[in-house]
Motif scaffolding. Sequence first.
Motif, PDB file in Angstrom:
ATOM      1  N   CYS A  47      -6.002   8.589   6.794  1.00 27.59           N
ATOM      2  CA  CYS A  47      -5.181   7.924   7.806  1.00 27.59           C
ATOM      3  C   CYS A  47      -5.016   8.859   9.000  1.00 27.59           C
ATOM      4  N   GLY A  48      -5.644   8.512  10.114  1.00 27.65           N
ATOM      5  CA  GLY A  48      -5.586   9.353  11.300  1.00 27.65           C
ATOM      6  C   GLY A  48      -4.222   9.329  11.957  1.00 27.65           C
ATOM      7  N   TYR A  49      -3.824  10.462  12.495  1.00 32.26           N
ATOM      8  CA  TYR A  49      -2.575  10.584  13.238  1.00 32.26           C
ATOM      9  C   TYR A  49      -2.718   9.818  14.546  1.00 32.26           C
ATOM     10  N   PRO A  50      -1.771   9.114  15.036  1.00 37.64           N
ATOM     11  CA  PRO A  50      -0.414   8.833  14.547  1.00 37.64           C
ATOM     12  C   PRO A  50      -0.311   7.407  14.007  1.00 37.64           C
ATOM     13  N   ARG A  51      -0.746   7.172  12.836  1.00 40.09           N
ATOM     14  CA  ARG A  51      -0.787   5.809  12.299  1.00 40.09           C
ATOM     15  C   ARG A  51       0.043   5.662  11.018  1.00 40.09           C
ATOM     16  N   VAL A  52       0.363   4.430  10.722  1.00 39.71           N
ATOM     17  CA  VAL A  52       0.899   4.047   9.422  1.00 39.71           C
ATOM     18  C   VAL A  52      -0.209   3.219   8.782  1.00 39.71           C
ATOM     19  N   CYS A  53      -0.714   3.697   7.642  1.00 44.51           N
ATOM     20  CA  CYS A  53      -1.873   3.073   7.019  1.00 44.51           C
ATOM     21  C   CYS A  53      -1.521   2.393   5.702  1.00 44.51           C
ATOM     22  N   PHE A  54      -2.228   1.309   5.441  1.00 46.33           N
ATOM     23  CA  PHE A  54      -2.084   0.554   4.200  1.00 46.33           C
ATOM     24  C   PHE A  54      -3.379   0.666   3.406  1.00 46.33           C
ATOM     25  N   TYR A  55      -3.231   0.694   2.087  1.00 50.68           N
ATOM     26  CA  TYR A  55      -4.357   0.818   1.174  1.00 50.68           C
ATOM     27  C   TYR A  55      -4.255  -0.347   0.192  1.00 50.68           C
ATOM     28  N   LYS A  56      -5.204  -1.249   0.209  1.00 46.19           N
ATOM     29  CA  LYS A  56      -5.146  -2.481  -0.572  1.00 46.19           C
ATOM     30  C   LYS A  56      -5.136  -2.236  -2.079  1.00 46.19           C
ATOM     31  N   THR A  57      -5.888  -1.233  -2.545  1.00 44.87           N
ATOM     32  CA  THR A  57      -5.997  -0.968  -3.978  1.00 44.87           C
ATOM     33  C   THR A  57      -5.764   0.514  -4.267  1.00 44.87           C
ATOM     34  N   SER A  58      -5.576   0.829  -5.530  1.00 40.73           N
ATOM     35  CA  SER A  58      -5.420   2.242  -5.909  1.00 40.73           C
ATOM     36  C   SER A  58      -6.716   3.002  -5.633  1.00 40.73           C
ATOM     37  N   ALA A  59      -7.859   2.344  -5.761  1.00 46.55           N
ATOM     38  CA  ALA A  59      -9.144   2.993  -5.444  1.00 46.55           C
ATOM     39  C   ALA A  59      -9.219   3.344  -3.957  1.00 46.55           C
ATOM     40  N   ASP A  60      -8.710   2.458  -3.092  1.00 42.93           N
ATOM     41  CA  ASP A  60      -8.671   2.761  -1.654  1.00 42.93           C
ATOM     42  C   ASP A  60      -7.837   4.013  -1.405  1.00 42.93           C
ATOM     43  N   TRP A  61      -6.678   4.111  -2.061  1.00 42.73           N
ATOM     44  CA  TRP A  61      -5.808   5.284  -1.918  1.00 42.73           C
ATOM     45  C   TRP A  61      -6.511   6.540  -2.430  1.00 42.73           C
ATOM     46  N   THR A  62      -7.062   6.467  -3.631  1.00 48.23           N
ATOM     47  CA  THR A  62      -7.730   7.612  -4.248  1.00 48.23           C
ATOM     48  C   THR A  62      -8.921   8.089  -3.418  1.00 48.23           C
ATOM     49  N   ASN A  63      -9.638   7.150  -2.815  1.00 44.93           N
ATOM     50  CA  ASN A  63     -10.830   7.485  -2.020  1.00 44.93           C
ATOM     51  C   ASN A  63     -10.538   7.701  -0.540  1.00 44.93           C
ATOM     52  N   ASN A  64      -9.242   7.788  -0.180  1.00 47.21           N
ATOM     53  CA  ASN A  64      -8.851   8.024   1.221  1.00 47.21           C
ATOM     54  C   ASN A  64      -9.465   6.991   2.165  1.00 47.21           C
TER      55      ASN A  64
END
Length: 131
Positions: free
Chosen positions: A29-46
């Motif tokens: 998630c690039g600065y200055p953003r608020v980012c959403f991750y649809k799945t746990s895999a999205d979160w884990t894989n940045n």
Amino acid sequence: MVSALAAASVVATVLGAAAPARATSAHGCGYPRVCFYKTSADWTNNHPTAAYQDYGEQGLSERATKSYYVYNTRNDDWAQITYQEPGAVYRSYLCLLPNRGKAIGTLGAAWRINIHTQSAPSAGDACTVRS
């Protein structure tokens, strides 16, 4: 001539002593953003699936609603996320402080984000603060 050279040296010293900017990215998630991750895999894989950076209230895209995780890379601004618990009649609010993330998969459907220009919510803001 000597005084101009001395003044330039002082200016260069002061400018060189400036503190580095705190702009950082995290979890893809690039600065200055608020980012959403649809799945746990999205979160884990940045791999954020949606990102918001404009101040004020705005609707969330389909790529952000019902997300697993949200992360705020902003240094001085907090984000208020409006969501509704499954089966609930009333709206709820999650406040995400600067440089923090939160698993939100259990919160229900989020549909709005409001990015505020201060570092923390005030007493009158509707939210449950999550850090």
